[in-house]
Design a protein around this motif. Structure first.
Motif, PDB file in Angstrom:
ATOM      1  N   TYR A   6       0.813  -1.207   0.000  1.00  0.00           N
ATOM      2  CA  TYR A   6       0.000   0.000   0.000  1.00  0.00           C
ATOM      3  C   TYR A   6       0.853   1.265   0.000  1.00  0.00           C
ATOM      4  O   TYR A   6       0.441   2.295  -0.567  1.00  0.00           O
ATOM      5  CB  TYR A   6      -1.002  -0.026   1.150  1.00  0.00           C
ATOM      6  CG  TYR A   6      -2.222  -0.831   0.767  1.00  0.00           C
ATOM      7  CD1 TYR A   6      -3.335  -0.213   0.229  1.00  0.00           C
ATOM      8  CD2 TYR A   6      -2.231  -2.214   0.876  1.00  0.00           C
ATOM      9  CE1 TYR A   6      -4.447  -0.947  -0.166  1.00  0.00           C
ATOM     10  CE2 TYR A   6      -3.324  -2.963   0.477  1.00  0.00           C
ATOM     11  CZ  TYR A   6      -4.430  -2.331  -0.039  1.00  0.00           C
ATOM     12  OH  TYR A   6      -5.523  -3.064  -0.450  1.00  0.00           O
TER      13      TYR A   6
ATOM     14  N   TYR B 145      -8.260  -1.965   0.012  1.00  0.00           N
ATOM     15  CA  TYR B 145      -8.252  -0.805  -0.876  1.00  0.00           C
ATOM     16  C   TYR B 145      -9.560  -0.030  -0.795  1.00  0.00           C
ATOM     17  O   TYR B 145      -9.578   1.203  -0.852  1.00  0.00           O
ATOM     18  CB  TYR B 145      -8.018  -1.290  -2.319  1.00  0.00           C
ATOM     19  CG  TYR B 145      -7.564  -0.221  -3.282  1.00  0.00           C
ATOM     20  CD1 TYR B 145      -6.212  -0.002  -3.519  1.00  0.00           C
ATOM     21  CD2 TYR B 145      -8.487   0.562  -3.974  1.00  0.00           C
ATOM     22  CE1 TYR B 145      -5.789   0.962  -4.414  1.00  0.00           C
ATOM     23  CE2 TYR B 145      -8.070   1.526  -4.866  1.00  0.00           C
ATOM     24  CZ  TYR B 145      -6.724   1.728  -5.084  1.00  0.00           C
ATOM     25  OH  TYR B 145      -6.309   2.701  -5.968  1.00  0.00           O
TER      26      TYR B 145
ATOM     27  N   TYR C  86      -6.206  -6.831  -2.357  1.00  0.00           N
ATOM     28  CA  TYR C  86      -7.031  -5.678  -2.713  1.00  0.00           C
ATOM     29  C   TYR C  86      -8.080  -5.342  -1.651  1.00  0.00           C
ATOM     30  O   TYR C  86      -8.640  -4.240  -1.658  1.00  0.00           O
ATOM     31  CB  TYR C  86      -7.734  -5.942  -4.050  1.00  0.00           C
ATOM     32  CG  TYR C  86      -8.544  -4.776  -4.550  1.00  0.00           C
ATOM     33  CD1 TYR C  86      -7.929  -3.725  -5.229  1.00  0.00           C
ATOM     34  CD2 TYR C  86      -9.916  -4.698  -4.334  1.00  0.00           C
ATOM     35  CE1 TYR C  86      -8.670  -2.635  -5.674  1.00  0.00           C
ATOM     36  CE2 TYR C  86     -10.653  -3.615  -4.767  1.00  0.00           C
ATOM     37  CZ  TYR C  86     -10.027  -2.589  -5.440  1.00  0.00           C
ATOM     38  OH  TYR C  86     -10.750  -1.507  -5.869  1.00  0.00           O
TER      39      TYR C  86
END
Length: 290
Positions: free
Chosen positions: A14, A63, A60
C-alpha cells in the motif's frame, strides 16, 4: 491468523501503491476529478501486481476503505480557498475518515493473513477459464476501484461546489451516514461474536441479523447514500453525476454480492433457504411467519 510478515507485505504494497498514485497525480495534466481517477487506476495496478505475485487477490481487500479518506482530503485541499461551506466539508471529511478507519480496522483485526483469500475470488478466476488473469484484473481489482470512485464523486461535489450553507438536506445526510456507520459497526461486532462460538452449518439470526440477512451490507449502502445526499445538498443541479455512484453500488450489492452470498449459504447451511423466505435481504419489513 495474520503475522508480522503478512502485515509487512500489506504495508509495503500500500505504501508503493500510494506512491505510484501520487506520482501519477503529479504527472498527469487532467482536470479534476479525472486526474485523481487516473492516479486511482495506477495505484490499483500496483496492488494487482502484488496480488499476482503472492497469488492472493485479497491484497485488494483493504483498498475499498483506504483510498476514499485520502480522496476527501485531496479534494478539500484543492478547493479550500474557493468559498465552500466549511461545516459541510469537515463533516464529510470526518464521516469518511470514521468509516474508513473503522472498516480498515475491522479488516485488519479479522484478516486471516496471506494464506487466506476471499472464497469468491477463486470462483471468479475459475469461471473465466483462460481469461482468469483478465477476470482478476477487471472483476476483482479495476471494477471495484471504479465503483468506489463513482461513490466518492459526491465528496468531490461537496469540496468543489458546496457553496450553499448547511441546510435540512445536510442534516438528513448526516443522520443517514452516521446511522449507516453505526449499523455496519454493530452488525460486524455481532457477526464476529457469533463466528467465535458458532457450530458447523449454523448461521446468525440474532441482533440486527434477525431483521436483515445482510445488515452489514445495509450499513455499507447507507453510507454511500448518505454521501450522495451530501453531494445533492452541495450541488443539486449536478445530480446526474452525483447520484449514479450510490445507485450502481446498490445494484452491485443487490444483484451480485447478496445473491452470491445467499447461494453459498443455501449450499452450506441447512435451513438457510427457509431463512431467506422469512428474513429480507436488506431492509427489514414484516413477512409471513415472523
Amino acid at each position: 491468523m495474520a503475522g508480522r510478515r503478512d502485515y509487512a507485505a500489506i504495508v509495503i504494497a500500500y505504501a508503493l501503491c500510494l506512491a505510484a498514485g501520487a506520482a501519477a497525480l503529479l504527472a498527469v495534466e487532467l482536470p479534476q476529478p479525472w486526474d485523481l481517477f487516473v492516479a486511482d487506476l495506477v495505484a490499483t495496478l500496483v496492488i494487482f501486481a502484488f496480488s499476482r505475485a503472492y497469488r492472493n487477490s485479497s491484497f485488494y481487500d483493504a483498498y475499498w476503505s483506504v483510498l476514499p479518506p485520502l480522496f476527501a482530503l485531496y479534494w478539500y485541499w484543492s478547493h479550500a480557498a474557493s468559498g465552500i461551506d466549511p461545516v459541510r466539508a469537515w463533516l464529510v471529511i470526518a464521516l469518511v475518515w470514521l468509516w474508513g478507519l473503522r472498516l480498515t480496522a475491522n479488516w485488519a483485526v479479522h484478516w486471516g493473513g496471506l494464506h487466506h483469500e476471499d472464497w469468491r475470488y477463486p470462483l471468479v478466476r475459475e469461471r473465466a477459464g483462460r481469461a482468469a488473469v483478465w477476470a482478476d484484473l477487471a472483476g476483482i481489482h479495476v471494477f471495484p476501484t471504479i465503483q468506489v470512485f463513482l461513490g466518492c464523486l459526491p465528496v468531490y461535489a461537496v469540496m468543489s461546489r458546496g457553496h450553499a450553507g448547511f441546510g435540512a438536506l445536510d442534516a438528513l445526510a448526516l443522520a443517514v451516514t452516521l446511522g449507516a456507520i453505526l449499523i455496519e459497526t454493530v452488525a460486524d461486532l455481532q457477526l464476529h461474536a457469533f463466528i467465535a462460538r458458532k457450530q458447523a452449518g449454523a448461521f446468525i439470526t440474532s441482533g440486527l441479523w434477525r431483521w436483515s440477512r445482510h445488515p452489514n451490507y445495509l450499513g455499507e449502502l447507507g453510507f454511500w447514500w448518505g454521501l450522495m445526499l451530501f453531494g445533492l445538498a452541495a450541488a443539486p443541479s449536478q445530480w446526474w453525476w452525483i447520484v449514479p455512484g450510490a445507485l450502481t453500488m446498490t445494484g452491485m450489492f443487490a444483484f451480485a454480492s447478496i445473491p452470491f452470498m445467499d447461494r453459498r449459504s443455501v449450499e452450506r447451511r441447512p435451513g438457510y433457504a427457509e431463512h431467506m423466505r422469512r428474513v429480507p435481504a436488506l431492509l427489514p419489513w414484516p413477512r409471513p411467519g415472523r
